[in-house]
Write a protein that holds these residues in place. Structure first.
Motif, PDB file in Angstrom:
ATOM      1  N   PHE A 180     -77.024 106.124 -68.194  1.00 16.39           N
ATOM      2  CA  PHE A 180     -77.375 106.204 -66.763  1.00 16.39           C
ATOM      3  C   PHE A 180     -75.973 105.618 -66.006  1.00 16.39           C
ATOM      4  CE2 PHE A 180     -78.848 103.646 -63.057  1.00 16.39           C
ATOM      5  CZ  PHE A 180     -79.173 104.854 -62.164  1.00 16.39           C
ATOM      6  N   ALA A 181     -75.604 106.243 -64.946  1.00 16.31           N
ATOM      7  CA  ALA A 181     -74.494 105.829 -64.294  1.00 16.31           C
ATOM      8  C   ALA A 181     -74.931 105.725 -62.851  1.00 16.31           C
ATOM      9  CB  ALA A 181     -73.362 106.790 -64.516  1.00 16.31           C
ATOM     10  N   SER A 182     -74.391 104.691 -62.128  1.00 14.96           N
ATOM     11  CA  SER A 182     -74.696 104.730 -60.665  1.00 14.96           C
ATOM     12  C   SER A 182     -73.588 103.976 -59.888  1.00 14.96           C
ATOM     13  CB  SER A 182     -76.139 103.758 -60.456  1.00 14.96           C
ATOM     14  OG  SER A 182     -75.847 102.446 -60.828  1.00 14.96           O
ATOM     15  N   ASN A 183     -73.436 104.275 -58.668  1.00 15.14           N
ATOM     16  CA  ASN A 183     -72.703 103.906 -57.581  1.00 15.14           C
ATOM     17  C   ASN A 183     -71.222 103.680 -58.105  1.00 15.14           C
ATOM     18  OD1 ASN A 183     -72.562 102.483 -55.097  1.00 15.14           O
ATOM     19  ND2 ASN A 183     -71.909 100.407 -56.177  1.00 15.14           N
ATOM     20  N   ILE A 184     -70.477 105.031 -58.545  1.00 18.26           N
ATOM     21  CA  ILE A 184     -69.252 104.920 -59.103  1.00 18.26           C
ATOM     22  C   ILE A 184     -68.754 106.488 -58.913  1.00 18.26           C
ATOM     23  CG2 ILE A 184     -70.070 105.639 -61.603  1.00 18.26           C
ATOM     24  CD1 ILE A 184     -67.935 103.490 -62.556  1.00 18.26           C
ATOM     25  N   VAL A 185     -67.354 106.522 -58.905  1.00 20.68           N
ATOM     26  CA  VAL A 185     -66.723 107.785 -59.027  1.00 20.68           C
ATOM     27  C   VAL A 185     -65.957 107.911 -60.405  1.00 20.68           C
ATOM     28  CG1 VAL A 185     -64.745 108.939 -57.963  1.00 20.68           C
ATOM     29  CG2 VAL A 185     -66.020 107.383 -56.517  1.00 20.68           C
ATOM     30  N   LEU A 186     -66.526 109.064 -60.670  1.00 22.06           N
ATOM     31  CA  LEU A 186     -65.854 109.655 -62.228  1.00 22.06           C
ATOM     32  C   LEU A 186     -64.929 110.804 -61.789  1.00 22.06           C
ATOM     33  CD1 LEU A 186     -69.072 109.381 -64.419  1.00 22.06           C
ATOM     34  CD2 LEU A 186     -67.388 107.551 -64.030  1.00 22.06           C
ATOM     35  N   SER A 187     -63.797 110.872 -62.137  1.00 23.83           N
ATOM     36  CA  SER A 187     -62.651 111.731 -61.673  1.00 23.83           C
ATOM     37  C   SER A 187     -61.817 112.090 -62.643  1.00 23.83           C
ATOM     38  CB  SER A 187     -62.121 111.489 -60.467  1.00 23.83           C
ATOM     39  OG  SER A 187     -61.170 110.249 -60.736  1.00 23.83           O
TER      40      SER A 187
END
Length: 710
Positions: free
Chosen positions: A116-123
């Motif tokens: 689970f991932a939240s409130n983040i930018v993955l680029s």
């Protein structure tokens, strides 16, 4: 928007992820590791250090990227246990600077686990050649992304595969953009689920996919339902804009599913109900997407086999808009092309109650330079229902085999296709089928319609009740307007023949959620023409002589632009000013009513009493109040009535003199000396007498007539 989907039905399955939900809850024993360094080292505070610590610790742990921190990673960060990855604020970011490595990958786990991932930018870094995204190939059994930006990756932003069952994928309040293909063939979409099969639920909620140079969301797996599981997919309140799949002739630009199947279903205790739908698209926009065979939504096939007689719906599309999507290839071979929706195969096992596709309260508009149909079926089986849709473009087409139970039902919809037949068979075998049906063979679908509007009537659909055939000017559809609801809609203009022309049935609200009907009846198409309440106002102040009536106008101020409101009512009451009800005028308290479509003014009449000598003018007021349903009061709600009464008793007209008596026939008599001057002289004397009386000289005049000197 609230999540209207039931809890995952696959919780009964034997999986570490059975029963999982997002956000993933931490446990009492969970640990949290804070990332404070932006480098790719393994030092304390680095991203690699944090994941290494979490991997070593049993249970669910948390990795937190510090606020405003941008971590530059060379990728291949191992994940081998249940994890929560989040940013301290929305500017927390992890960017992959590698030319060809995945940012995260699952590796050497003891058992499958959720991520689970939240409130983040993955680029993916813009200066890297082919930075890959999240690669969960064998160990991750459920994925949740909330408020995540997934951008700039090559081939895939997220790739999940080789796990079964896969109880839940959920992306919510997120943004997926700028992902592209590299030609390596590692992935087939910005997000790709490539599992052995999906035995669970897929949810895309309030998420935007924009400017991806690859299929935005690709389910390269069967969405399976059977006797012991249910699988569903929900796309709700989301946007797919300007996504283009150019590397594969088969895939759609926005959303691609391999297969939706519901086979060997049995009604067993404890299982969710069978009817489905198994794929639901609701309140979602597909705009300017491009793919090989279809621009927006492609489905490889639908399959249904059920031991019960329960009705079911495989695919439901509700309150959604498809605009300017295009198919890119010009020679499709076996398969037909579509701009918006394409279903290649339907095998519903001769169950007459099964609906393959239901489209309701939705809008379709073809690109100006597109010649392919909006919706296309290669193989046709089961029911296909279109209710309250607005389609401006190239219509619907069918191509290959047609099963015995195939049918198409069109109700309350407008298909504006110019001179083109809105329902076409684009293949020689189908045209041969039409001829065969004429010879008595049942090889083409059954068609029915009710309250449909066309610019060109379909040649194969028998005319049903309420059919309209008109011009685009007759229908007066406005341009797509994105300001009126969750998805853009076309609202019929003033005088449109679509207004109040639909039949009963359909959903109680239109594509925008506006109550249906608004006027005397529901409107044909996806939207109701919104009617504002009748605005009621009273006219100018009025005057009248005592003893006369005084009349006031009460009007619908917005009647021209808004004639349909339903019944409108307003209360009218008089109130004393200097005039007194019962003495100077007759008071009133009444209700004025306008029926549906009534735009005429109403009048209110007040009766006044005769005036009294020595009294001046007096006033009263007439007031509007208590507006009823569909009614509002305008700016002017009170008018004044003035009763005119002169100080000397008002304007009194002098009495007329008695007429001259006529002599009886045959008799003569002595004439009055004054009569010799004729009637004019008599009238003159009468006027002089009146003037003298006013001056107090009545007595002198009387003596003169008697011959008495003054």
């Amino acid at each position: 928007m609230p999540d209207t989907q039931p809890p995952p039905a696959s919780r009964m399955l034997d999986s570490p992820c059975a029963g999982v939900s997002f956000p993933l809850a931490l446990e009492a024993s969970s640990k949290s590791y804070l990332v404070t360094k932006d480098d790719d080292s393994e030092d304390d505070g680095s991203l690699r250090w944090a994941f290494a610590q979490a991997n070593e610790h049993p249970g669910i742990d948390e990795v937190v990227v510090a606020a405003d921190l941008v971590v530059r990673s060379t990728g291949d960060i191992e994940v081998n246990g249940a994890i929560v990855l989040r940013g301290e604020n929305a500017a927390s970011e992890i960017t992959n600077v590698s030319d060809d490595a995945a940012l995260f990958l699952d590796y050497n786990a003891d058992e499958e686990f959720p991520f689970f991932a939240s409130n983040i930018v993955l680029s993916g870094a813009s200066d890297a050649a082919d930075p890959l995204g999240l690669y969960f190939r064998s160990e991750v059994c459920s994925v949740g992304l909330h408020n995540v930006t997934l951008q700039g990756f090559a081939d895939y932003g997220l790739l999940v595969g080789d796990t079964w069952p896969f109880p839940l994928f959920e992306i919510k309040d997120s943004f997926v953009t700028g992902n592209r293909t590299s030609g390596h063939g590692y992935g087939d979409g910005a997000i790709t689920l490539e599992n052995e099969g999906i035995a669970g639920d897929i949810r895309i909620i309030n998420t935007e996919f924009r400017d991806n140079e690859v299929t935005a969301f690709n389910v390269y797996a069967d969405l399976d339902s059977s006797s012991d599981l249910r699988s569903t997919m929900l796309v709700e309140n989301s946007r797919f804009i300007n996504n283009r799949e150019t590397s594969d002739d088969e895939r759609a630009g926005a959303l691609q599913l391999s297969w939706v199947s519901a086979d060997s279903l049995e009604e067993e205790e404890g299982l969710p109900p069978i009817p489905g739908p198994f794929l639901t698209i609701r309140d979602t926009l597909f705009e300017n997407n491009a793919g090989g065979l279809v621009g927006a939504v492609g489905i490889g096939g639908l399959s249904f086999s059920n031991e019960t007689s329960a009705e079911a719906t495989m695919v439901s599309i509700e309150r959604s808009t498809f605009d300017d999507n295009v198919a890119l290839i010009s020679s499709p071979g076996y398969n037909g092309l579509a701009s918006d929706i394409q279903i290649q195969s339907e095998s519903l096992d001769d169950f007459p109650g099964v609906t393959a596709l239901r489209v309701s309260d939705s809008t379709f508009q073809s690109a100006a330079d597109s010649s392919v149909p909006n919706i296309h079926f290669d193989e046709v089986d089961g029911r296909h229902v279109f209710d309250h849709i607005t389609l401006v473009g190239n219509g619907i087409s069918y191509r290959d085999s047609v099963e015995e139970n195939a049918s198409f039902e069109f109700t309350n919809s407008v298909l504006s296709t110019g001179t083109r037949d809105p329902l076409e068979f684009d293949d020689a075998p189908m045209r041969a089928g039409v001829a065969a049906k004429a010879a008595g063979e049942d090889v083409v679908p059954a068609f029915s319609e009710s309250h449909m509007a066309y610019t060109t009537a379909p040649s194969l659909v028998p005319a049903g009740e309420g059919r309209l055939v008109g011009t685009t000017a007759d229908f007066a559809l406005g341009a797509l307007d994105a300001s009126l609801g969750l998805t853009p809609v076309m609202v019929p203009g003033t005088g449109s023949k679509l207004i109040d022309a639909a039949g009963p049935g359909g959903s109680p609200t239109d594509q925008r959620g506006l109550a249906r009907p608004q006027g005397a009846g529901p409107d044909i198409g996806a939207v109701e023409v919104e009617t504002q309440p009748a605005t009621i106002e009273i006219g100018d102040d009025q005057t009248g002589n005592a003893g006369d009536t005084i009349t006031f106008d009460v009007t619908r101020a917005n009647a021209t632009e808004n004639p349909w409101t339903g019944e409108a009512t307003v209360k009218v009451t008089t109130h004393d000013g200097t005039a007194t009800a019962g003495t100077d005028y007759t008071g009133i308290e009444e209700t004025l009513t306008w029926e549906d479509g009534d735009t005429s003014p109403k009048t209110v009449t007040v009766h006044t009493s005769p005036g009294h000598v020595g009294e001046g003018n007096v006033t009263f007021t007439v007031t509007l109040s208590d507006p009823g349903t569909n009614t509002t009061l305008g700016d002017r709600v009170t008018a004044t009535g003035t009763i005119i009464r002169d100080e000397d008793g008002g304007t009194v007209t002098p009495p007329k003199p008695d007429p001259k008596p006529k002599p009886e026939p045959g008799k003569t008599g002595t004439k009055d000396p004054l009569a010799d001057s004729g009637s004019n002289a008599f009238a003159g004397i009468a006027v002089i007498g009146a003037l003298l009386a006013a001056a107090g000289g009545a007595f002198l005049l009387l003596r003169r007539r008697r011959g008495t000197a003054a």
